[in-house]
Scaffold this motif. Structure first.
Motif, short mmCIF file in Angstrom:
data_model
loop_
_atom_site.label_atom_id
_atom_site.label_comp_id
_atom_site.label_asym_id
_atom_site.label_seq_id
_atom_site.Cartn_x
_atom_site.Cartn_y
_atom_site.Cartn_z
N LYS B 78 -31.34 35.87 23.91
CA LYS B 78 -31.74 37.15 23.31
C LYS B 78 -30.92 37.50 22.08
CE LYS B 78 -31.28 39.34 27.24
NZ LYS B 78 -31.30 40.42 28.30
N TRP B 79 -29.78 36.86 21.99
CA TRP B 79 -28.85 37.26 20.95
C TRP B 79 -29.01 36.48 19.65
CZ3 TRP B 79 -27.80 36.97 26.09
CH2 TRP B 79 -27.37 38.16 26.70
N VAL B 80 -28.74 37.13 18.57
CA VAL B 80 -28.67 36.44 17.28
C VAL B 80 -27.25 36.60 16.76
CG1 VAL B 80 -29.53 36.32 14.93
CG2 VAL B 80 -31.10 36.84 16.80
N HIS B 81 -26.61 35.50 16.56
CA HIS B 81 -25.21 35.52 16.11
C HIS B 81 -25.16 35.28 14.61
CE1 HIS B 81 -23.59 35.39 20.24
NE2 HIS B 81 -24.67 34.67 20.50
N TYR B 82 -24.37 36.07 13.97
CA TYR B 82 -24.20 35.93 12.52
C TYR B 82 -22.80 35.46 12.20
CZ TYR B 82 -28.66 38.17 11.48
OH TYR B 82 -30.00 38.46 11.37
N ARG B 83 -22.74 34.60 11.18
CA ARG B 83 -21.42 34.16 10.71
C ARG B 83 -21.45 34.07 9.19
NH1 ARG B 83 -23.93 29.37 12.28
NH2 ARG B 83 -23.84 27.68 10.76
N LEU B 84 -20.29 34.07 8.61
CA LEU B 84 -20.19 33.98 7.15
C LEU B 84 -20.65 32.61 6.68
CD1 LEU B 84 -16.74 35.64 6.39
CD2 LEU B 84 -19.02 36.67 6.28
N ASN B 85 -21.27 32.57 5.52
CA ASN B 85 -21.54 31.31 4.83
C ASN B 85 -20.42 31.11 3.81
OD1 ASN B 85 -22.43 29.12 3.45
ND2 ASN B 85 -24.50 29.92 3.04
N ASP B 86 -19.35 30.48 4.28
CA ASP B 86 -18.13 30.38 3.47
C ASP B 86 -18.36 29.66 2.14
OD1 ASP B 86 -16.32 31.69 5.24
OD2 ASP B 86 -16.43 29.94 6.55
N GLU B 87 -19.19 28.62 2.17
CA GLU B 87 -19.42 27.87 0.94
C GLU B 87 -20.05 28.76 -0.13
OE1 GLU B 87 -20.45 26.63 3.91
OE2 GLU B 87 -18.96 25.04 4.17
N LYS B 88 -21.07 29.51 0.29
CA LYS B 88 -21.75 30.38 -0.68
C LYS B 88 -20.80 31.44 -1.23
CE LYS B 88 -25.77 31.91 -2.45
NZ LYS B 88 -27.00 31.19 -2.85
N ILE B 89 -20.02 32.01 -0.36
CA ILE B 89 -19.09 33.05 -0.79
C ILE B 89 -18.03 32.46 -1.72
CG2 ILE B 89 -17.29 34.64 0.02
CD1 ILE B 89 -19.04 35.15 2.48
N SER B 90 -17.58 31.26 -1.40
CA SER B 90 -16.61 30.60 -2.28
C SER B 90 -17.21 30.34 -3.65
CB SER B 90 -16.17 29.26 -1.67
OG SER B 90 -15.44 29.48 -0.50
N TYR B 91 -18.45 29.85 -3.64
CA TYR B 91 -19.13 29.57 -4.91
C TYR B 91 -19.25 30.83 -5.76
CZ TYR B 91 -23.05 28.95 -8.08
OH TYR B 91 -23.85 28.94 -9.19
N LEU B 92 -19.66 31.92 -5.13
CA LEU B 92 -19.86 33.16 -5.89
C LEU B 92 -18.54 33.77 -6.31
CD1 LEU B 92 -22.84 34.43 -3.76
CD2 LEU B 92 -22.91 33.86 -6.21
N THR B 93 -17.51 33.57 -5.50
CA THR B 93 -16.18 34.04 -5.88
C THR B 93 -15.69 33.29 -7.11
OG1 THR B 93 -15.65 34.62 -3.61
CG2 THR B 93 -13.80 34.31 -5.11
N GLU B 94 -16.00 32.01 -7.14
CA GLU B 94 -15.63 31.19 -8.30
C GLU B 94 -16.38 31.68 -9.54
OE1 GLU B 94 -13.38 29.22 -9.00
OE2 GLU B 94 -14.12 28.43 -10.91
N LEU B 95 -17.64 32.04 -9.36
CA LEU B 95 -18.44 32.59 -10.46
C LEU B 95 -17.80 33.88 -10.98
CD1 LEU B 95 -20.91 30.96 -11.13
CD2 LEU B 95 -22.35 32.74 -10.15
N TYR B 96 -17.37 34.72 -10.08
CA TYR B 96 -16.69 35.95 -10.45
C TYR B 96 -15.44 35.64 -11.26
CZ TYR B 96 -13.59 39.99 -9.93
OH TYR B 96 -12.71 41.01 -10.19
N ARG B 97 -14.68 34.68 -10.76
CA ARG B 97 -13.45 34.32 -11.44
C ARG B 97 -13.76 33.84 -12.87
NH1 ARG B 97 -10.40 31.08 -13.16
NH2 ARG B 97 -11.82 29.31 -12.88
N GLU B 98 -14.76 32.99 -12.97
CA GLU B 98 -15.16 32.43 -14.26
C GLU B 98 -15.59 33.52 -15.24
OE1 GLU B 98 -17.57 28.72 -13.02
OE2 GLU B 98 -18.34 29.31 -15.00
N ILE B 99 -16.47 34.40 -14.76
CA ILE B 99 -17.14 35.34 -15.67
C ILE B 99 -16.30 36.58 -15.94
CG2 ILE B 99 -19.14 36.88 -15.90
CD1 ILE B 99 -20.79 34.72 -14.48
N VAL B 100 -15.71 37.13 -14.91
CA VAL B 100 -14.98 38.39 -15.10
C VAL B 100 -13.54 38.14 -15.51
CG1 VAL B 100 -14.21 40.53 -14.00
CG2 VAL B 100 -16.48 39.59 -13.48
N LEU B 101 -12.92 37.17 -14.89
CA LEU B 101 -11.52 36.87 -15.22
C LEU B 101 -11.47 35.84 -16.32
CD1 LEU B 101 -10.11 36.81 -11.60
CD2 LEU B 101 -10.43 38.77 -13.11
N GLY B 102 -10.57 34.91 -16.19
CA GLY B 102 -10.34 33.93 -17.26
C GLY B 102 -11.61 33.25 -17.73
N GLY B 103 -11.55 32.67 -18.93
CA GLY B 103 -12.69 31.93 -19.45
C GLY B 103 -12.72 30.56 -18.83
#
Lengths: 103, 103
Positions: B78-103
């Motif tokens: 009956k249950w649906v378990h949710y977990r983080l998609n670490d790869e996706k979050i890492s990828y998007l964090t890297e995008l943030y770093r690229e675009i907002v922070l250093g070039g």
DNA sequence: ATATTATATCAATACCTATTGATATAATAT
DNA sequence: ATATTATATCAATAGGTATTGATATAATAT
């Protein structure tokens, strides 16, 4: 005493601050402005011409960024020059790292 | 050939992706969910009880996070378990770093 | 089958915000 | 003073979205 509820309570006060930051930079035009300002101070006309944004819209977004202290304005004659507030951005980036990434 | 316009053009395609990510995580309740899931997989009822969110609202936010691939769902009875998609979050964090922070 | 529990969807509301067009302010030049 | 350039503000609109209440689906148990 290290469960997720406790952790979330500790981080809760900072959560609102982070959410506000993320909301502000989640706009494409504001992201473009920040991206442009990485390369140094720019006046409003440079920003709106470079990014092809209407002047009043540019002014509007700059106001939001300025009120959030993500950018700093400096008037010089007719021109108002904007630059990144690196300390604030660093602080909020650290908040992101704390809350979204590792504990 | 290294001016801000060129740089912004290079980053432009990724900008939309980053903006969408930031918009999704700029909601306090979704941030709380991510924060909770840092400590491991949780089912919907655990999430909505722990965070004191109505069940349907929790489901709604989880759908948004799931469609953005920030979390992964796994049904077990009956249950649906949710977990983080670490790869996706890492990828998007890297995008943030690229675009907002250093070039 | 029916009941129960867990989760998801739907419809309606209410609020927020990006954008646009028009106008105002501020500084400088003539 | 007037004109010009740069920037900011105001009002209106349009589109998006978080929340709520009600209902549907899905899985299990009796």
């Amino acid at each position: 005493m290290e469960n997720s509820q406790v952790n979330c309570k500790i981080e809760k006060e900072k959560l609102g601050e982070l959410a506000e930051y993320l909301k502000i930079i989640s706009d494409e035009n504001r992201l473009k402005i920040l991206c442009l300002l990485k390369h140094g101070e720019r006046c409003v006309c440079e920003i709106h011409e470079t990014l092809n944004l209407p002047q009043n819209l540019t002014s509007h977004h700059l106001k939001i960024l300025r009120e959030a202290e993500l950018v700093i304005a400096r008037r010089e004659g007719k021109w108002v020059h904007y630059r990144l507030n690196d300390e604030k951005i660093s602080y909020l980036t650290e908040l992101y790292r704390e809350i979204v990434l590792g504990g």
